[in-house]
Design an enzyme around this catalytic site. Sequence first.
Site, short mmCIF file in Angstrom:
data_model
loop_
_atom_site.label_atom_id
_atom_site.label_comp_id
_atom_site.label_asym_id
_atom_site.label_seq_id
_atom_site.Cartn_x
_atom_site.Cartn_y
_atom_site.Cartn_z
N HIS A 115 -14.68 67.95 55.58
CA HIS A 115 -14.23 69.34 55.45
C HIS A 115 -13.66 69.93 56.73
O HIS A 115 -13.27 71.08 56.77
CB HIS A 115 -15.39 70.22 54.95
CG HIS A 115 -16.46 70.43 55.98
ND1 HIS A 115 -17.42 69.49 56.22
CD2 HIS A 115 -16.69 71.43 56.85
CE1 HIS A 115 -18.22 69.92 57.18
NE2 HIS A 115 -17.80 71.09 57.60
C1 UD1 Z 1 -18.42 76.28 58.70
C2 UD1 Z 1 -18.66 75.87 60.14
C3 UD1 Z 1 -18.76 74.35 60.22
C4 UD1 Z 1 -19.78 73.82 59.25
C5 UD1 Z 1 -19.47 74.30 57.85
C6 UD1 Z 1 -20.53 73.82 56.89
C7 UD1 Z 1 -17.59 77.38 61.77
C8 UD1 Z 1 -16.56 77.47 62.81
N1 UD1 Z 1 -17.58 76.27 61.02
O1 UD1 Z 1 -17.15 75.79 58.34
O2 UD1 Z 1 -19.16 73.99 61.53
O3 UD1 Z 1 -19.77 72.40 59.28
O4 UD1 Z 1 -19.42 75.74 57.85
O5 UD1 Z 1 -20.31 74.11 55.58
O6 UD1 Z 1 -18.40 78.28 61.64
N2 UD1 Z 1 -15.13 79.46 51.89
C9 UD1 Z 1 -15.41 79.58 50.56
N3 UD1 Z 1 -16.67 80.00 50.21
C10 UD1 Z 1 -17.63 80.27 51.12
C11 UD1 Z 1 -17.30 80.15 52.49
C12 UD1 Z 1 -16.06 79.72 52.85
O7 UD1 Z 1 -14.59 79.33 49.70
O8 UD1 Z 1 -18.76 80.62 50.74
C13 UD1 Z 1 -13.76 79.00 52.27
C14 UD1 Z 1 -12.88 80.16 52.73
O9 UD1 Z 1 -11.61 79.96 52.27
C15 UD1 Z 1 -12.89 80.02 54.22
C16 UD1 Z 1 -13.05 78.53 54.42
O10 UD1 Z 1 -13.85 78.07 53.32
O11 UD1 Z 1 -11.73 80.52 54.81
C17 UD1 Z 1 -13.72 78.22 55.69
O12 UD1 Z 1 -14.98 78.89 55.78
P1 UD1 Z 1 -15.62 79.21 57.19
O13 UD1 Z 1 -16.92 79.87 57.05
O14 UD1 Z 1 -14.62 79.84 58.06
O15 UD1 Z 1 -15.87 77.78 57.81
P2 UD1 Z 1 -16.34 76.42 57.13
O16 UD1 Z 1 -15.16 75.54 56.96
O17 UD1 Z 1 -17.22 76.66 55.96
#
Ligand code: UD1
Length: 364
Positions: free
Chosen positions: A207
């Site tokens: 991811h």
């Molecule tokens: C975050 C952490 C990463 C961790 C991962 C575990 C940071 C910088 N990264 O990454 O280290 O390995 O979590 O899961 O904090 N989204 C959804 N639903 C949600 C949350 C996010 O659809 O509940 C989507 C959104 O489009 C969002 C994208 O995932 O923009 C990224 O989410 P974000 O929280 O920014 O970082 P992760 O990739 O989840």
Amino acid sequence: MTASVLAVVGARPNFVKAAPVIEPLERTDGITVRLLHTGQHYDRALSDGFIERLGMRYPDANIGVGSGTHAEQTAAVMTGVEADLLEHPADLTLVAGDVNSTMGAALAATKVGVAVAHIESGLRSRDWGMPEEVNRVVTDRVSDLCLCTSPDAVENLAAEGISGDAVQLVGNTMIDSLFRILDGVDRDAVLASQDVDRRAFVLVTLHRPGLVDEPERLGAVIEVLGELGAELPVIFPAHPRTTRRLTGAGIAVPGGLRIVDPMDYAEFIALEAEARLVITDSGGLQEETTVLGVPCLTYRTTTERPITVEQGTNELIGVDPGALREAARRALATDPPAEAPQIPLWDGKSGPRAAAAIEAFLAP
Ligand code: UD1
């Protein structure tokens, strides 16, 4: 002693690391814990499902930061944590891991004069291009109590001038969660529900933005996973980001590769424990597979968890699809270890050790 702790969680990996510390802390005489959810993860599968499965109580409040750029997300966490601390003064803020919520909460707390304790302190990939590395370094720099999983983390902190009582080697609290939940799960039922046999399938999680946001790179990896899937089932529970990128880029998923929704924690670790091989770019899986004795190929060029390579089952293979193909073939042709490696202090009792270190820190 009477002391209050603000425990901040926000993203999937936070829950598994913080729960084993919060539980004994809440039972400690003289310590009260307020639990704050930042809302970085909001999908049920990445948030409430974990809280419930871990037997955590529901957070006292949720800031609801949601998704956004790094600056937007960090700023919203900082603003929300600051407001919470001003309304509910605390003696210590407890954060875990390396996500944006971790760093945002630590920065906000330190700026209003509240001490910070960091679970999983001192890990370093030395890859400044990873947002998690920035989060780790900044969080540790403002932390008053650094709780470490392994000796290399203690050494990394010492090299940055952080040592003495501020650094405590307590072990890996995420492994407490792993052992506890794995104990109560019916592995045969999980294998049956996925229609796979013990040690006869590959489990994949990928991811990281650097990989999944590049359609060409993602497509090349999917192709290799498809080839593997022609030989044995490949199960890939995908983060919503990965699923969206696959659809957005119109990448076809080959037949043997099963891309499924993010899984319940218990179901996932049951599969992880029974897999023939794990392929991942996650930090946590490198540690979990080591403890489970399951071979792991990490699709990255660096790891902040070298102990899993030196003493565990992890192999760092870089980010070349050809190297993935070769490494997977080699791993599948080699017997998995007869016994799981034993990493000192990754024994399921790290949470109480961390709570005791926090209690000692707070004692007058
Ligand atoms: C975050 C952490 C990463 C961790 C991962 C575990 C940071 C910088 N990264 O990454 O280290 O390995 O979590 O899961 O904090 N989204 C959804 N639903 C949600 C949350 C996010 O659809 O509940 C989507 C959104 O489009 C969002 C994208 O995932 O923009 C990224 O989410 P974000 O929280 O920014 O970082 P992760 O990739 O989840």
